[in-house]
Design an enzyme around this catalytic site. Structure first.
Site, PDB file in Angstrom:
ATOM      1  N   ASP A 487       0.808  -1.217   0.000  1.00  0.00           N
ATOM      2  CA  ASP A 487       0.000   0.000   0.000  1.00  0.00           C
ATOM      3  C   ASP A 487       0.842   1.267   0.000  1.00  0.00           C
ATOM      4  OD1 ASP A 487      -2.655  -0.752  -0.071  1.00  0.00           O
ATOM      5  OD2 ASP A 487      -2.748  -1.168   2.079  1.00  0.00           O
TER       6      ASP A 487
HETATM    7  C1  GLC Z   1      -0.442   2.526   5.835  1.00  0.00           C
HETATM    8  C2  GLC Z   1       0.327   1.329   6.345  1.00  0.00           C
HETATM    9  C3  GLC Z   1       0.031   0.102   5.564  1.00  0.00           C
HETATM   10  C4  GLC Z   1      -1.450  -0.067   5.388  1.00  0.00           C
HETATM   11  C5  GLC Z   1      -2.064   1.206   4.786  1.00  0.00           C
HETATM   12  C6  GLC Z   1      -3.549   1.081   4.537  1.00  0.00           C
HETATM   13  O1  GLC Z   1       0.022   2.869   4.592  1.00  0.00           O
HETATM   14  O2  GLC Z   1       1.713   1.539   6.342  1.00  0.00           O
HETATM   15  O3  GLC Z   1       0.591  -1.013   6.217  1.00  0.00           O
HETATM   16  O4  GLC Z   1      -1.686  -1.128   4.533  1.00  0.00           O
HETATM   17  O5  GLC Z   1      -1.802   2.261   5.669  1.00  0.00           O
HETATM   18  O6  GLC Z   1      -4.339   1.430   5.595  1.00  0.00           O
HETATM   19  C1  GLC Z   2      -1.314  -3.738   5.464  1.00  0.00           C
HETATM   20  C2  GLC Z   2      -2.567  -3.840   4.636  1.00  0.00           C
HETATM   21  C3  GLC Z   2      -2.374  -4.752   3.459  1.00  0.00           C
HETATM   22  C4  GLC Z   2      -1.142  -4.421   2.702  1.00  0.00           C
HETATM   23  C5  GLC Z   2       0.062  -4.362   3.618  1.00  0.00           C
HETATM   24  C6  GLC Z   2       1.313  -3.888   2.913  1.00  0.00           C
HETATM   25  O1  GLC Z   2      -1.100  -4.938   6.127  1.00  0.00           O
HETATM   26  O2  GLC Z   2      -3.646  -4.277   5.401  1.00  0.00           O
HETATM   27  O3  GLC Z   2      -3.483  -4.680   2.605  1.00  0.00           O
HETATM   28  O4  GLC Z   2      -0.961  -5.374   1.714  1.00  0.00           O
HETATM   29  O5  GLC Z   2      -0.191  -3.468   4.671  1.00  0.00           O
HETATM   30  O6  GLC Z   2       1.248  -2.532   2.611  1.00  0.00           O
END
Ligand code: GLC
Ligand code: GLC
Length: 814
Positions: A487
């Site tokens: 993300d």
């Molecule tokens: C932030 C976090 C990530 C998560 C994203 C979505 O970017 O670092 O881990 O998946 O939020 O909420």
């Molecule tokens: C968080 C989010 C997931 C994503 C991950 C890496 O765990 O929930 O959707 O893949 O971060 O960013």
């Protein structure tokens, strides 16, 4: 250093001191009514949706860290001294403090000046309520006269509004009290048809429902005035902060003991029978009274607790293993499976790190979660798949999240995370391999929940696949959109404005930045879709999916390989991400793990090289980091990944979610020793001995362990709600132990350490119990199967003859 120990026989983790490095929590409930509970009885409860139907108030990021909970006070009515048997909120020095976190229940208690008190907190199956079952024993040599106080602070339903909209909320709180039962009915006068209740089996001496009357001016929960005085005031909340508190007096002879049950619940009334009498503003309690009466009976409570325990025995009994490694056994047989159920129930909404008001159910997350729980609750997995697919858009893209209460896609976050649609294919594949319920593919499912747009689920999967084909970039690799699995790799974001969301800000048209990760995911999804098509006799379609997958493999080989490892992406300028050419972020875990997992490079040496690079550049004693070198500064063209200080989260943290991709990749190369070594590095039970470093619960995975670039290398964060649960379960059970579901049947393909002489497992699969014994006779991974004493070719156990309920499988590894 440890703070407790595992009790494997009772399937409990026993915490023996209350001041754990972080709150160590558990979940209550597994259907509609849920609670979070810490080792000091902190936490909160909600019905279905942690944001919109919050029953009790909790203060995140409070000091101390964990505050607000299901607190009980005991008061010695002779000395006037009072304390909390769960340590918080009074924090007295207790003797014999223990917190037993079990499966769906938590028992917390202690002894103080000869008074032993334990409370069993749990949610009975099929009920929208929680029970606090308190047992008090007098171990003194004299009679004890005690007051017992319960306490709970109600949330005014919408937890977000509750925490912000004070100008309104301080005027709307309403309660009723009848027969000692406290009813919380804020907003019931208008559009709500639901309320909360808090009841007590003891004779209620007095109660309080107005917080300030209970705690007193300028006091906190640690020293409530009414408890100090030993007398509640029968306050009725009008506005301000409605609470529930009962006072019960109890006299115990030496050695004597007593029990009190408190019941906190959620109830809905029919809209046309909200009030009683009908035109009054008085809550109709007729519908809820039988439920309350039932659970104030100690026998019913005992029976409900036993039923809950049997429920978990049944779920966990579907796969049990007996390997030479105690940590593996404990995680597979108990805690990892249990955590998979929690991620199924909560997705990423409510933990001590997810506030319950932020995220709904993630499309990508929930599909991956299926890998870990589909064998335990296949019918609920089916429903989850259909709900998820209904938030898919006609383009084949998907809403990134949806709200569990409404099941609608979340417009604030929207879509365009270009990996999303493929996870649906993988989720459905996992479901089909487990159940062989092919009927799901013809189930009509709407797009964007739009009535009239229903098409068979299978078509949704086709559109998922086509979504990528319609969005290819300059190298023929998939365009990344807002982000892929990571993300935080936001290649079209280019945000220089503080506070903007990295996930939803898009300043580029997105026609250049490409993801090698999505390419690998597409290859895997293509193969899965082809297998589904084939099984339905759609051979031409199957062929075309395989052709597209093969083309993509070729593109990865040509444009996604950096010489020693797989590239990660191309940025908006068409430059490489995750390459030797980069100053920072030269090598990433995601594409190494996922390309090899998808079968890429097994035949030409790329896979072996890629794994060698992981070993050399990314593996640490605490797990495998996400990338190296860490980004030392913010890069506009990379986005959130470079926003974190080095070593944390997606910037070179050990993101435990994708460590299992590498474990699986190593099994594909036949390296059982290394696969298992990687597994053990992040196995929470194996890390129990360093709880002072790890700091999170030793019985569940955390999302992240700080990488070597961080000053706190080895420290875990964000426990419980993470795709780590499902992927580790999948990696250890299906790829390392190799008890793998397939369309043809149960496959046995272990790739385990050379030092293991073998292991045993019991697996219930499609209604048949498989008793599996694996014996090592040589060093390799070659398998010879015997089923009920008869040798069979290959690695898949043939479908047992009809009516056969148990079979025994022996696998010889040589
Ligand atoms: C932030 C976090 C990530 C998560 C994203 C979505 O970017 O670092 O881990 O998946 O939020 O909420
Ligand atoms: C968080 C989010 C997931 C994503 C991950 C890496 O765990 O929930 O959707 O893949 O971060 O960013």
């Amino acid at each position: 250093m440890t703070f407790g120990h595992f009790d494997d026989e009772n399937r409990e983790y026993v915490i023996t001191r209350p001041d754990t490095p972080l709150p160590w929590i558990n979940y209550l409930g597994c259907q509609a009514y849920f609670g979070i509970i810490s080792n000091t009885a902190g936490g909160y409860s909600f019905y279905n949706d942690a944001r919109l139907r919050r029953l009790t108030r909790y203060r995140y990021n409070h000091v101390p860290f964990d505050f607000g909970g299901r607190y009980i006070y005991l008061r010695d009515d002779e000395s006037g001294e009072f304390w909390s048997p769960s340590w918080q909120p009074t924090r007295h020095d207790l003797e014999n403090y223990t917190c037993r976190h079990g499966l769906g229940y938590t028992i917390i208690g202690s002894r103080y000046r000869g008074i032993e008190a334990h409370t069993n907190y749990f949610v009975p199956l099929d009920e929208n309520l929680e029970v606090w079952h308190l047992t008090i024993t007098n171990q003194r040599s004299q009679r004890a006269a005690l007051s017992v106080f319960s306490s709970i602070e109600f949330c005014l339903w919408d937890a977000q509004d509750d925490a912000t909209n004070f100008q309104r909320n301080f005027s709307i709180g309403e309660v009723e009290v009848e027969d000692g039962v406290i009813y919380h009915k804020t907003e019931y006068r208008e559009r709500r048809d639901h309320f909360a209740y808090f009841a007590c089996s003891g004779e209620v001496e007095a109660y309080d429902t107005q917080r300030e009357a209970f705690v007193g001016p300028y006091r906190g929960w640690d020293k409530p005035l009414a408890v100090e005085r030993g007398r509640l005031t029968n306050s009725i909340a009008h506005g301000w902060a409605p609470i529930g508190a009962h006072q019960v007096k109890i006299e115990l002879a030496p050695g004597g003991s007593g029990q009190i049950t408190f019941v906190l619940g959620y109830h809905e009334n029919p809209r046309d029978r909200k009030f009683d009498p009908p035109e009054s503003q008085i809550l109709n309690k007729q519908t809820v009274k039988p439920v309350i009466a039932k659970y104030l009976n100690a026998d019913v409570v005992d029976a409900a607790f036993q039923t809950l325990r049997r429920h978990w025995d049944g779920l966990l009994g579907i796969l049990q293993v007996d390997t030479p490694d105690a940590h593996t056994n404990r995680m597979v047989n108990i805690w990892n499976a249990y955590q998979c159920m929690a991620t199924f129930n909560m997705s990423r909404s409510a933990s001590f790190y997810e506030s319950g008001i932020g995220r709904g159910l993630g499309f990508r997350d929930s599909n991956q979660d299926l890998l870990g729980f589909v064998h335990m609750v296949p019918a609920r997995a089916r429903q989850r798949i259909l709900d998820l697919a209904a938030t898919q858009l006609p383009t084949g893209g998907a809403y990134h999240q949806y709200q569990p209460l409404t099941k609608r896609g979340n417009n604030e976050v929207g879509s365009n995370f270009n990996d999303d649609p493929h996870w649906l294919i993988l989720g459905v594949a996992a479901y089909l391999k487990e159940t062989a319920d092919w009927s799901i593919l013809s189930e009509p499912v709407a797009y964007d929940n739009e009535p009239g747009s229903e098409q068979p689920l299978y078509e949704h999967l086709q559109r998922s696949f086509e979504y990528t084909l319609a969005r290819l970039g300059p190298h023929g690799l998939p365009l990344i959109g807002r982000a892929d699995w990571n993300d935080c790799l936001n290649l079209n974001c280019f945000s220089d404005t503080p506070g903007q969301s990295f996930q939803t800000t898009t300043n580029k048209d997105g026609k250049v930045a490409e993801s090698v990760f999505i390419a690998a995911l597409f290859v895997l999804a293509g193969k899965e879709l082809a297998a589904m098509a084939c099984a339905q006799g759609r051979n031409d379609e199957a062929k075309s999916y395989l052709v597209e997958a093969a083309k993509m493999e070729e593109i990865i080989r040509r444009h996604g390989w950096d010489g020693d490892w797989f590239l990660r992406a191309y940025d908006d300028f068409g430059r490489k991400v995750g390459s030797k050419e980069c100053a920072e972020g030269k090598v990433f875990i995601e594409t190494q793990g996922f390309c090899v997992l998808a079968g890429l490079g097994l035949d030409n040496g790329m896979a072996a090289k890629s794994m060698e690079s992981v070993r050399r550049h990314l593996a640490t004693p605490h797990g495998i980091v996400l990338q190296q070198p860490a980004y030392s500064k913010y890069y506009l063209h990379l986005g959130e990944i470079s926003s974190y200080p080095p070593g944390y989260k997606e910037n070179a943290g050990i993101f435990c979610h994708n460590n299992p991709w590498v474990m699986i990749a190593e099994t594909r190369l036949g390296n059982g020793d290394l696969a298992f070594d990687y597994y053990s590095r992040i196995n929470p039970s194996a890390r129990e001995g360093i709880s002072d470093v790890h700091r999170c619960e030793p019985y569940v995975y955390a999302q992240m362990i700080a990488g070597p670039d961080a000053p706190t290398h080895g420290e875990a964060k964000n426990s419980w709600l993470t795709g780590t649960a499902a992927w580790n379960y999948f990696a250890i059970t299906q790829w390392i132990l190799g008890i793998r579901t397939s369309y043809e049947g149960l496959q046995i393909s272990p790739v385990v350490p050379k030092s293991w002489r073998g292991f045993k497992a019991t697996r219930i699969f499609r209604g048949v119990t498989y008793h599996i014994t694996v014996e090592r006779t040589g060093d390799g991974n070659r398998i010879a199967l015997t089923v009920d004493g008869v040798g069979v070719p290959g690695e898949v156990v043939p479908k047992p003859p009809d009516g056969r309920r148990e079979i025994s499988v022996r696998a010889r590894l040589s």
